[in-house]
Design a protein around this motif. Sequence first.
Motif, PDB file in Angstrom:
ATOM      1  N   UNK A  15     -21.985  -4.716   9.739  1.00 47.91           N
ATOM      2  CA  UNK A  15     -21.773  -5.414   8.473  1.00 47.91           C
ATOM      3  C   UNK A  15     -22.862  -5.066   7.473  1.00 47.91           C
ATOM      4  N   UNK A  16     -24.092  -5.014   7.948  1.00 52.03           N
ATOM      5  CA  UNK A  16     -25.199  -4.676   7.037  1.00 52.03           C
ATOM      6  C   UNK A  16     -25.027  -3.260   6.478  1.00 52.03           C
ATOM      7  N   UNK A  17     -24.555  -2.327   7.309  1.00 47.37           N
ATOM      8  CA  UNK A  17     -24.411  -0.937   6.874  1.00 47.37           C
ATOM      9  C   UNK A  17     -23.203  -0.723   5.962  1.00 47.37           C
ATOM     10  N   UNK A  18     -22.068  -1.388   6.264  1.00 49.03           N
ATOM     11  CA  UNK A  18     -20.826  -1.095   5.546  1.00 49.03           C
ATOM     12  C   UNK A  18     -20.472  -2.135   4.492  1.00 49.03           C
ATOM     13  N   UNK A  19     -21.077  -3.303   4.556  1.00 52.49           N
ATOM     14  CA  UNK A  19     -20.879  -4.310   3.522  1.00 52.49           C
ATOM     15  C   UNK A  19     -19.422  -4.654   3.284  1.00 52.49           C
ATOM     16  N   UNK A  20     -19.012  -4.636   2.018  1.00 55.51           N
ATOM     17  CA  UNK A  20     -17.676  -5.073   1.637  1.00 55.51           C
ATOM     18  C   UNK A  20     -16.542  -4.255   2.217  1.00 55.51           C
ATOM     19  N   UNK A  21     -16.803  -3.050   2.678  1.00 55.53           N
ATOM     20  CA  UNK A  21     -15.730  -2.234   3.272  1.00 55.53           C
ATOM     21  C   UNK A  21     -15.130  -2.912   4.494  1.00 55.53           C
ATOM     22  N   UNK A  22     -15.912  -3.731   5.191  1.00 53.48           N
ATOM     23  CA  UNK A  22     -15.412  -4.402   6.387  1.00 53.48           C
ATOM     24  C   UNK A  22     -14.299  -5.390   6.058  1.00 53.48           C
ATOM     25  N   UNK A  23     -14.236  -5.869   4.821  1.00 51.38           N
ATOM     26  CA  UNK A  23     -13.283  -6.912   4.446  1.00 51.38           C
ATOM     27  C   UNK A  23     -12.037  -6.350   3.761  1.00 51.38           C
ATOM     28  N   UNK A  24     -11.939  -5.041   3.650  1.00 55.03           N
ATOM     29  CA  UNK A  24     -10.772  -4.435   3.030  1.00 55.03           C
ATOM     30  C   UNK A  24      -9.659  -4.250   4.048  1.00 55.03           C
ATOM     31  N   UNK A  25      -8.412  -4.225   3.551  1.00 55.48           N
ATOM     32  CA  UNK A  25      -7.267  -4.050   4.450  1.00 55.48           C
ATOM     33  C   UNK A  25      -7.381  -2.733   5.211  1.00 55.48           C
ATOM     34  N   UNK A  26      -7.809  -1.661   4.549  1.00 55.81           N
ATOM     35  CA  UNK A  26      -7.948  -0.353   5.193  1.00 55.81           C
ATOM     36  C   UNK A  26      -9.214  -0.241   6.015  1.00 55.81           C
ATOM     37  N   UNK A  27     -10.149  -1.155   5.819  1.00 56.63           N
ATOM     38  CA  UNK A  27     -11.339  -1.254   6.650  1.00 56.63           C
ATOM     39  C   UNK A  27     -12.308  -0.096   6.526  1.00 56.63           C
ATOM     40  N   UNK A  28     -13.208  -0.052   7.497  1.00 58.60           N
ATOM     41  CA  UNK A  28     -14.239   0.979   7.548  1.00 58.60           C
ATOM     42  C   UNK A  28     -13.618   2.369   7.682  1.00 58.60           C
ATOM     43  N   UNK A  29     -12.506   2.463   8.429  1.00 59.97           N
ATOM     44  CA  UNK A  29     -11.881   3.750   8.705  1.00 59.97           C
ATOM     45  C   UNK A  29     -10.931   4.193   7.595  1.00 59.97           C
ATOM     46  N   UNK A  30     -10.747   3.353   6.569  1.00 61.83           N
ATOM     47  CA  UNK A  30      -9.901   3.682   5.430  1.00 61.83           C
ATOM     48  C   UNK A  30      -8.478   4.029   5.863  1.00 61.83           C
ATOM     49  N   UNK A  31      -7.904   3.222   6.723  1.00 59.37           N
ATOM     50  CA  UNK A  31      -6.534   3.444   7.191  1.00 59.37           C
ATOM     51  C   UNK A  31      -5.565   2.739   6.244  1.00 59.37           C
ATOM     52  N   UNK A  32      -4.909   3.515   5.426  1.00 60.23           N
ATOM     53  CA  UNK A  32      -4.037   2.959   4.396  1.00 60.23           C
ATOM     54  C   UNK A  32      -2.661   2.560   4.938  1.00 60.23           C
ATOM     55  N   UNK A  33      -2.412   2.836   6.226  1.00 59.55           N
ATOM     56  CA  UNK A  33      -1.106   2.510   6.792  1.00 59.55           C
ATOM     57  C   UNK A  33      -1.064   1.125   7.415  1.00 59.55           C
ATOM     58  N   UNK A  34      -2.110   0.329   7.271  1.00 63.03           N
ATOM     59  CA  UNK A  34      -2.122  -0.997   7.890  1.00 63.03           C
ATOM     60  C   UNK A  34      -1.158  -1.936   7.167  1.00 63.03           C
ATOM     61  N   UNK A  35      -0.568  -2.894   7.893  1.00 62.27           N
ATOM     62  CA  UNK A  35       0.431  -3.789   7.271  1.00 62.27           C
ATOM     63  C   UNK A  35      -0.117  -4.527   6.056  1.00 62.27           C
ATOM     64  N   UNK A  36       0.765  -4.658   5.054  1.00 60.54           N
ATOM     65  CA  UNK A  36       0.443  -5.420   3.854  1.00 60.54           C
ATOM     66  C   UNK A  36       1.152  -6.776   3.835  1.00 60.54           C
ATOM     67  N   UNK A  37       2.041  -7.002   4.782  1.00 58.94           N
ATOM     68  CA  UNK A  37       2.921  -8.176   4.742  1.00 58.94           C
ATOM     69  C   UNK A  37       2.130  -9.479   4.753  1.00 58.94           C
ATOM     70  N   UNK A  38       2.614 -10.431   3.955  1.00 59.85           N
ATOM     71  CA  UNK A  38       2.052 -11.774   3.922  1.00 59.85           C
ATOM     72  C   UNK A  38       3.225 -12.761   3.962  1.00 59.85           C
ATOM     73  N   UNK A  39       3.899 -12.773   5.099  1.00 56.70           N
ATOM     74  CA  UNK A  39       5.077 -13.613   5.300  1.00 56.70           C
ATOM     75  C   UNK A  39       4.617 -15.036   5.601  1.00 56.70           C
ATOM     76  N   UNK A  40       4.906 -15.967   4.699  1.00 55.51           N
ATOM     77  CA  UNK A  40       4.415 -17.338   4.855  1.00 55.51           C
ATOM     78  C   UNK A  40       4.981 -18.016   6.091  1.00 55.51           C
TER      79      UNK A  40
END
Length: 464
Positions: free
Chosen positions: A289-314
Motif C-alpha cells: 500500500x505504501x509503494x502503490x498508494x491509490x492504485x490499490x483502490x482502482x478496479x484494474x488494480x496494481x496489475x492494470x487489468x481492464x477486464x475486471x467486472x464493472x457490474x454493480x447489480x443492487x
Amino acid sequence: MTTAIYWIKNDLRLDDNPALTAAAAGADHWLAVYCIDARHEARDADGQPRLGPHRRAFLRESLTDMRERLAACGGRLLVLQGDPSDLLPRLAATLGAERVTTTFEIAPEERDQVAAVARALPAGMLDCHEANGLYEAAELPFAPDDVPPGFSRFRRKVEGYCRPGAPIPAPTRLPPPPPGLTGWPDALPASSDWPAAGCPYTGGESAGLARVRHYFWDTEALADYKQTRNGLLGPDFSSRFSPWLALGCLSPRQLMAEIHRFEREVVANESTYWLGFELLWREFFRWILRAYGGRLFRRAGILNRQDRPRARDDDRFAAWREGRTGMPFVDANMRELAATGYMSNRGRQNAASFFARDLGQDWRRGAAWFESRLVDYDVASNWGNWASVAGVGTDRRDRGFDVLWQARRYDPDAAFVGHWLPELRGLPADQRHTPFLLPDELRRQLDYPTLATVPAAWRDAAAD
C-alpha cells in the motif's frame, strides 16, 4: 516549561509506541489528543457508514481504555470533535505547545490528512514516527518504493536480512497535562451513541493484552495454531489478534517478540513459525500500500487489468451482504459478519471470491462493505486481500476459489453452516452445503434462497 501534544490515530496503546515515547520525552506538560472528524461519519457510494457499528463500538472502548491507562501514568487523553487540521493548530497555540507528535501514515487519505495538519502548523512543528508495523523503512533490505511485488519474494528478503526491532516498554510515568484546557470540551462518545452491537471483542490495549495472555500462556493454543487456523467455530481456532492490531491496541513487534519468548520457554514448531508468517503477510500488504498508494483502490488494480467486472447489480449485492445467495458457505460467513463484525480468514477469501468472480461484481463494492462491517478492518490487509482475490493485486495467477470444495473441506460436518443458517439445520449434514440440489418441493419448504448463480469453477469444469 515545554508543552507537547501527541496526536493519536490508529496507535491506541502505551506499549511499544515510539511516537508516544518521543512525544513525552523532555516535556514538562503533555497531552494526548484524538480527533473524531468527518471521516468517522463518512459514507460509501452505497450510503453505508464507512465506520460501521462494530468498529464504532470497538473504537469507543479502545479510547476509554487508553484514557484510563494514560491516567494511571499521570497523563491525559482529550477527545475532540472536528478536523485535526483546524483543531490541532488552535490547541497548540492556546497551550503554547512547542511540538505535535504523531505517527506516519501509509494510506492515501490518511497521508493527506497528516500533510494538511503539517501545513496548518508552523513549519517543522509536526514530528512523525513510524509505527504499527514489524519493520521501519530503514530496517528493510530494499527501498520502500521498491518492495518485491510477490509475498514469497518479500518474505525471503525480510526473513533473510532483517529482524524486527525490540519493542519499546510502556512508560510508567507521563508528564502532567497542561493548564488552559477548560475551553476544550471532551467528545468521547457515550456507549449509548456508539453501542457494542453484539461484537464479541472488547476494544482497548487491556483487552488485547489479556487475549495475548490467554492464547499464548493460559491455554498455549499457539502451539497448535497451524493445525487449527482454518477453523470456523470456537474462540481459539485462531489467534484473533486482528481487532487490536487494526487499531494499534497491540503492536506487531510486541507480538513477534512474544512468539519468540514462547518458542524459548514452551515450544518452537511449525505453529509458532506460522503465526509469525501471518504477521509477515500483514506487513507485506502495508508496504504494498505504501509503494502503490491509490492504485490499490482502482478496479484494474496494481496489475492494470481492464477486464475486471464493472457490474454493480443492487439485487446481487444485497443478497450477498445479507447472506441470501443460496450458497450456504458464503451465506453463513456473511451472516456471521453482520451479527458479530468478524469473519475467519477462510470465510473472507471465499466470500470475496464468490462476490467478485461468481457473482461477477465490481470487487471494490465488496471491499467497501468489509471496510464498514469488519471490527478488525485494516486498510492495507482488507484492500490488499480483496485485490488479490479479484486478480488485480500482486498475484498474477488470477485464481479464484471453488467455494463448494472449500466448504466441504473446511466445514466437513456442516456445523458452521448449521450454526449460522437455522433454516438448514433440519437437513442431514451431507446436504447442508448443497440445498440447491434438493427436489424443488423440499427446497421450497426450507425457506432458503435459490442459488444466485452457477459458480465459475463449475462453469469452467463443464467447459473442460
